[in-house]
Design an enzyme around this catalytic site. Structure first.
Site, short mmCIF file in Angstrom:
data_model
loop_
_atom_site.label_atom_id
_atom_site.label_comp_id
_atom_site.label_asym_id
_atom_site.label_seq_id
_atom_site.Cartn_x
_atom_site.Cartn_y
_atom_site.Cartn_z
N GLY A 13 67.41 81.76 -25.17
CA GLY A 13 67.47 80.40 -25.74
C GLY A 13 66.64 79.08 -25.19
N ALA A 14 66.28 79.41 -23.58
CA ALA A 14 66.43 78.46 -23.22
C ALA A 14 66.01 77.47 -23.17
CB ALA A 14 67.00 79.05 -21.06
N SER A 15 64.14 77.61 -23.53
CA SER A 15 63.92 76.69 -23.93
C SER A 15 63.82 75.26 -24.20
CB SER A 15 62.60 77.06 -24.03
OG SER A 15 62.98 77.34 -25.66
N ARG A 16 65.65 75.00 -24.69
CA ARG A 16 65.34 74.10 -25.20
C ARG A 16 66.75 73.79 -25.56
NH1 ARG A 16 61.98 76.85 -30.29
NH2 ARG A 16 60.31 74.98 -28.78
N GLY A 19 70.92 74.99 -25.13
CA GLY A 19 70.29 76.30 -24.05
C GLY A 19 69.75 75.62 -22.88
N TYR A 164 73.57 84.80 -43.09
CA TYR A 164 74.02 84.08 -41.59
C TYR A 164 75.48 83.80 -40.93
CZ TYR A 164 74.05 79.87 -38.25
OH TYR A 164 74.57 79.01 -37.38
#
Length: 277
Positions: A13-16, A19, A164
């Site tokens: 999840g490092a695109s935004r 992360g 969740y």
């Protein structure tokens, strides 16, 4: 360790968001970053792709390998770990950041969404760590850092959004188990959670429930993660850190620069005990 220069971080999840903030902080040291995320094309409501993240990482001084990975796909995760190791010569650090959220009750949470949260949060964390494990075993100062809360059985956190909560607590239980399982191997397994709500683009997906001015920026989590990942792995494992506490231990006591609006009160994040006034 003074910094993460030359270390290879596999970040989901490092695109935004958080992360990407963790990736950029490590990139400033000269680290190698594997951007493992699903987004290859811009989303109308969630800016950022693996390619824009990679460009930002390299501009910050790091090396980037953008990989389109759905962490629910075991084969894709295994292939990504192999590509990462071949590109950078190994994997030193795994950051389990990817997560799916739905703050809804049982009747309001369709099974498709339940499955998504269980598969991304708990199972995805397990899958990614397992795939990277062969290289962590041979790394110098290997770390597993998972973005999940301190384990809790307080029913107040289960009642409003049971699916969740279970999915997030599953991530935390992985940390608990891995710290013990990998203790002799010298692989650190820790969790990190923010004391307050963090302002990311993903908040927009929750509607108007959280106003940005009552949040902190992702950089506070990134700086805390950096402080953890530069500690000796054998001396730092099995911990459930809060960002404020990590920074306090590092001598950072003025957290005002991390506030979106320092004049507004901050909202506490989920899963934490309510502090006495």
């Amino acid at each position: 360790m003074a910094d993460l220069r030359g270390k290879t971080l596999f970040i989901t999840g490092a695109s935004r968001g958080i992360g990407l903030a963790i990736a950029l902080r490590a990139a400033r040291d000269g680290a190698n970053i594997v951007v493992a995320a699903k987004t290859t094309d811009a989303h109308p409501k969630l800016p950022g792709t693996i390619h824009t993240a990679a460009a930002a990482i390299e501009a910050a001084g790091g090396r980037a390998l953008p990989l389109a990975v759905d962490i629910r796909d075991d084969a894709a995760v295994d292939d990504a770990a192999q590509q990462a190791a071949e590109t950078f010569g190994g994997i030193d650090i795994v950051v389990n950041n990817a997560s799916a959220i739905s703050l809804t009750g049982t009747a309001e949470t369709p099974m498709k969404r339940v499955d998504l949260m269980m598969q991304v949060n708990t199972r995805g964390t397990y899958t990614v760590t397992r795939a990277c494990l062969p290289w962590l075993r041979t790394a110098t100062n290997p770390h597993i850092l998972t973005l999940s809360p301190p384990p809790s059985l307080d029913p107040a956190w289960y009642g409003p959004h049971v699916a969740y909560t279970i999915a997030k607590m599953g991530m935390s239980l992985c940390v608990l188990g891995w710290a013990e399982e990998f203790r002799e191997a010298g692989i650190a397994a820790n969790a990190l959670w923010p004391r307050t709500v963090i302002h990311t683009a993903a908040l927009a997906m929750l509607g108007d429930a959280v106003k940005p001015e009552h949040c902190r920026t992702p950089e506070i989590v990134a700086d805390a993660a950096h402080a953890i990942l530069t500690r000796p792995a054998r001396d730092c494992t099995g911990r459930f850190f809060l960002d404020e506490d990590v920074l306090a231990e590092a001598g950072v006591t003025d957290l005002t620069p991390y506030a979106v609006d320092p004049s507004k009160p901050l909202l506490p994040d989920l899963f934490l005990p309510v502090e006495a006034p």
